[in-house]
Design a protein around this motif. Structure first.
Motif, PDB file in Angstrom:
ATOM      1  N   GLY A 106      12.318  -5.644  -4.054  1.00 28.90           N
ATOM      2  CA  GLY A 106      11.724  -5.783  -5.375  1.00 28.90           C
ATOM      3  C   GLY A 106      12.616  -5.226  -6.474  1.00 28.90           C
ATOM      4  N   GLY A 107      13.263  -4.101  -6.199  1.00 27.49           N
ATOM      5  CA  GLY A 107      14.174  -3.516  -7.175  1.00 27.49           C
ATOM      6  C   GLY A 107      15.352  -4.428  -7.469  1.00 27.49           C
ATOM      7  N   ALA A 141       2.961  -9.933  -2.636  1.00 25.42           N
ATOM      8  CA  ALA A 141       2.437  -8.563  -2.663  1.00 25.42           C
ATOM      9  C   ALA A 141       1.556  -8.250  -1.463  1.00 25.42           C
ATOM     10  CB  ALA A 141       1.657  -8.329  -3.952  1.00 25.42           C
ATOM     11  N   LEU A 142       1.296  -9.237  -0.609  1.00 25.12           N
ATOM     12  CA  LEU A 142       0.603  -8.937   0.648  1.00 25.12           C
ATOM     13  C   LEU A 142       1.479  -8.069   1.551  1.00 25.12           C
ATOM     14  CD1 LEU A 142      -1.011 -12.449   1.269  1.00 25.12           C
ATOM     15  CD2 LEU A 142      -2.195 -10.353   0.584  1.00 25.12           C
ATOM     16  N   TRP A 143       2.796  -8.078   1.271  1.00 25.86           N
ATOM     17  CA  TRP A 143       3.716  -7.143   1.941  1.00 25.86           C
ATOM     18  C   TRP A 143       3.600  -5.809   1.209  1.00 25.86           C
ATOM     19  CZ3 TRP A 143       8.139  -8.683   5.291  1.00 25.86           C
ATOM     20  CH2 TRP A 143       8.904  -7.590   5.693  1.00 25.86           C
ATOM     21  N   PRO A 144       3.048  -4.774   1.845  1.00 26.40           N
ATOM     22  CA  PRO A 144       2.853  -3.491   1.160  1.00 26.40           C
ATOM     23  C   PRO A 144       4.158  -2.954   0.586  1.00 26.40           C
ATOM     24  CG  PRO A 144       1.689  -3.507   3.257  1.00 26.40           C
ATOM     25  CD  PRO A 144       2.532  -4.743   3.230  1.00 26.40           C
ATOM     26  N   GLY A 145       4.080  -2.473  -0.645  1.00 23.99           N
ATOM     27  CA  GLY A 145       5.257  -1.961  -1.319  1.00 23.99           C
ATOM     28  C   GLY A 145       5.888  -2.948  -2.276  1.00 23.99           C
ATOM     29  N   THR A 146       5.456  -4.206  -2.216  1.00 22.18           N
ATOM     30  CA  THR A 146       6.060  -5.218  -3.079  1.00 22.18           C
ATOM     31  C   THR A 146       5.618  -5.047  -4.527  1.00 22.18           C
ATOM     32  OG1 THR A 146       6.233  -6.802  -1.271  1.00 22.18           O
ATOM     33  CG2 THR A 146       6.286  -7.701  -3.504  1.00 22.18           C
ATOM     34  N   SER A 147       4.396  -4.632  -4.769  1.00 26.36           N
ATOM     35  CA  SER A 147       3.784  -4.487  -6.084  1.00 26.36           C
ATOM     36  C   SER A 147       3.235  -5.822  -6.548  1.00 26.36           C
ATOM     37  CB  SER A 147       4.740  -3.925  -7.140  1.00 26.36           C
ATOM     38  OG  SER A 147       4.153  -4.034  -8.435  1.00 26.36           O
ATOM     39  N   ARG A 148       1.932  -5.874  -6.655  1.00 22.82           N
ATOM     40  CA  ARG A 148       1.259  -7.096  -7.087  1.00 22.82           C
ATOM     41  C   ARG A 148       1.656  -7.468  -8.512  1.00 22.82           C
ATOM     42  NH1 ARG A 148      -2.044  -9.197 -10.068  1.00 22.82           N
ATOM     43  NH2 ARG A 148      -2.098  -7.252 -11.224  1.00 22.82           N
ATOM     44  N   SER A 149       1.701  -6.473  -9.392  1.00 22.56           N
ATOM     45  CA  SER A 149       2.056  -6.770 -10.780  1.00 22.56           C
ATOM     46  C   SER A 149       3.505  -7.242 -10.888  1.00 22.56           C
ATOM     47  CB  SER A 149       1.813  -5.548 -11.671  1.00 22.56           C
ATOM     48  OG  SER A 149       2.513  -4.424 -11.201  1.00 22.56           O
ATOM     49  N   VAL A 171      14.989   0.878  -6.249  1.00 23.84           N
ATOM     50  CA  VAL A 171      16.173   0.959  -5.390  1.00 23.84           C
ATOM     51  C   VAL A 171      16.449   2.408  -4.992  1.00 23.84           C
ATOM     52  CG1 VAL A 171      18.682   0.641  -5.321  1.00 23.84           C
ATOM     53  CG2 VAL A 171      17.226  -1.160  -6.248  1.00 23.84           C
ATOM     54  N   ALA A 172      16.374   3.325  -5.951  1.00 23.22           N
ATOM     55  CA  ALA A 172      16.637   4.739  -5.659  1.00 23.22           C
ATOM     56  C   ALA A 172      15.600   5.306  -4.700  1.00 23.22           C
ATOM     57  CB  ALA A 172      16.647   5.546  -6.958  1.00 23.22           C
ATOM     58  N   LEU A 173      14.321   4.978  -4.938  1.00 21.18           N
ATOM     59  CA  LEU A 173      13.262   5.472  -4.062  1.00 21.18           C
ATOM     60  C   LEU A 173      13.433   4.937  -2.646  1.00 21.18           C
ATOM     61  CD1 LEU A 173      10.611   7.058  -3.793  1.00 21.18           C
ATOM     62  CD2 LEU A 173       9.392   4.984  -4.483  1.00 21.18           C
ATOM     63  N   ALA A 174      13.762   3.646  -2.534  1.00 20.95           N
ATOM     64  CA  ALA A 174      13.978   3.052  -1.205  1.00 20.95           C
ATOM     65  C   ALA A 174      15.135   3.733  -0.492  1.00 20.95           C
ATOM     66  CB  ALA A 174      14.245   1.556  -1.341  1.00 20.95           C
TER      67      ALA A 174
END
Length: 239
Positions: free
Chosen positions: A87-88, A126-134, A222-225
């Motif tokens: 996502g990042g 966003a059904l993949w957790p962590g993707t972020s629906r928004s 990206v940094a958090l991942a």
């Protein structure tokens, strides 16, 4: 430190009732317009309501069909961190993609049911957790030609229906197990904190996006991942 169980997975979704309440308050004007459209008093409100409902359908169908394998395979730190990273990178690449387009952006009133369906398909990511629906819905709307303000607004209006359906489904499916393991006090606390954090973050995010764009969210993901993946590889965190 909470274990991944049926109760905690349900809790993480049901507390989004608080976020729903926050968005209802922040976008009460648009919601009133859709209610007027439902009553046949506002054609633009009726079109918006139809677009929101049409966009909701893909995630409802796919989520129902694949709910169990999603919970079994994707609820873990490695899959979530991977979603943060992807996502990042998407957010960081998005400005270049949008800049290469020569068509003018459009407001929310120009949205058609056909494009609403495509935004709904984007939401399925966003059904993949962590993707972020928004993130998924805003990016999908921008790629389909909506201006940023319209994309953000439609994302949150669609979130009302999506999160309400998900919370209702989880309550019916896992409510007794969740109440036994979590308890009413912690459930109420989670709902309240979700409402406050959603209200604050939505107001802040909309203002930031209008002034600065989405790059900071891409770098953050990206940094958090990278940090979480490094800790997982070092076995500091349990996968």
């Amino acid at each position: 430190g909470m274990p991944s169980t049926e109760a905690t997975r349900a809790y993480a979704i049901v507390i989004q009732i608080g976020a729903i309440a926050a968005v209802l308050g922040l976008y009460r004007g648009r919601i009133a317009q859709m209610v007027q459209g439902l009553l046949g008093r506002d054609p633009a409100g009726r079109r918006l309501l139809v677009n929101v409902l049409v966009a909701f359908v893909p995630a409802a169908v796919i989520g129902k069909l694949f709910n169990d394998p999603i919970e079994r395979v994707l609820f873990g730190l490695w899959p979530v961190a991977a979603a943060w990273l992807v996502g990042g990178l998407v957010l960081l690449a998005l400005p270049g993609v949008l800049k290469s387009r020569k068509t003018a952006t459009q407001g929310l009133d120009a949205l058609t049911p056909q494009r609403a369906v495509l935004i709904g398909l984007a939401q399925c990511a966003a059904l993949w957790p962590g993707t972020s629906r928004s993130l998924a819905t805003i990016v999908g709307a921008l790629l389909l030609g909506l201006e940023l303000t319209a994309a953000v607004e439609f994302s949150f209006l669609l979130g009302l229906v999506t999160l309400a359906a998900a919370a209702g489904y989880k309550t019916l499916k896992s409510g007794p197990v969740m109440m036994t393991a979590i308890g009413p006090r912690d459930l109420a606390l989670g709902v309240a904190l979700a409402a406050v954090s959603a209200a604050v973050s939505v107001r802040w995010m909309v203002t930031w996006l209008q002034r600065h764009g989405m790059a900071i969210f891409g770098w953050y993901r990206v940094a958090l991942a990278a940090v979480v993946m490094a800790l997982l590889a070092a076995k500091v965190l349990a996968p």
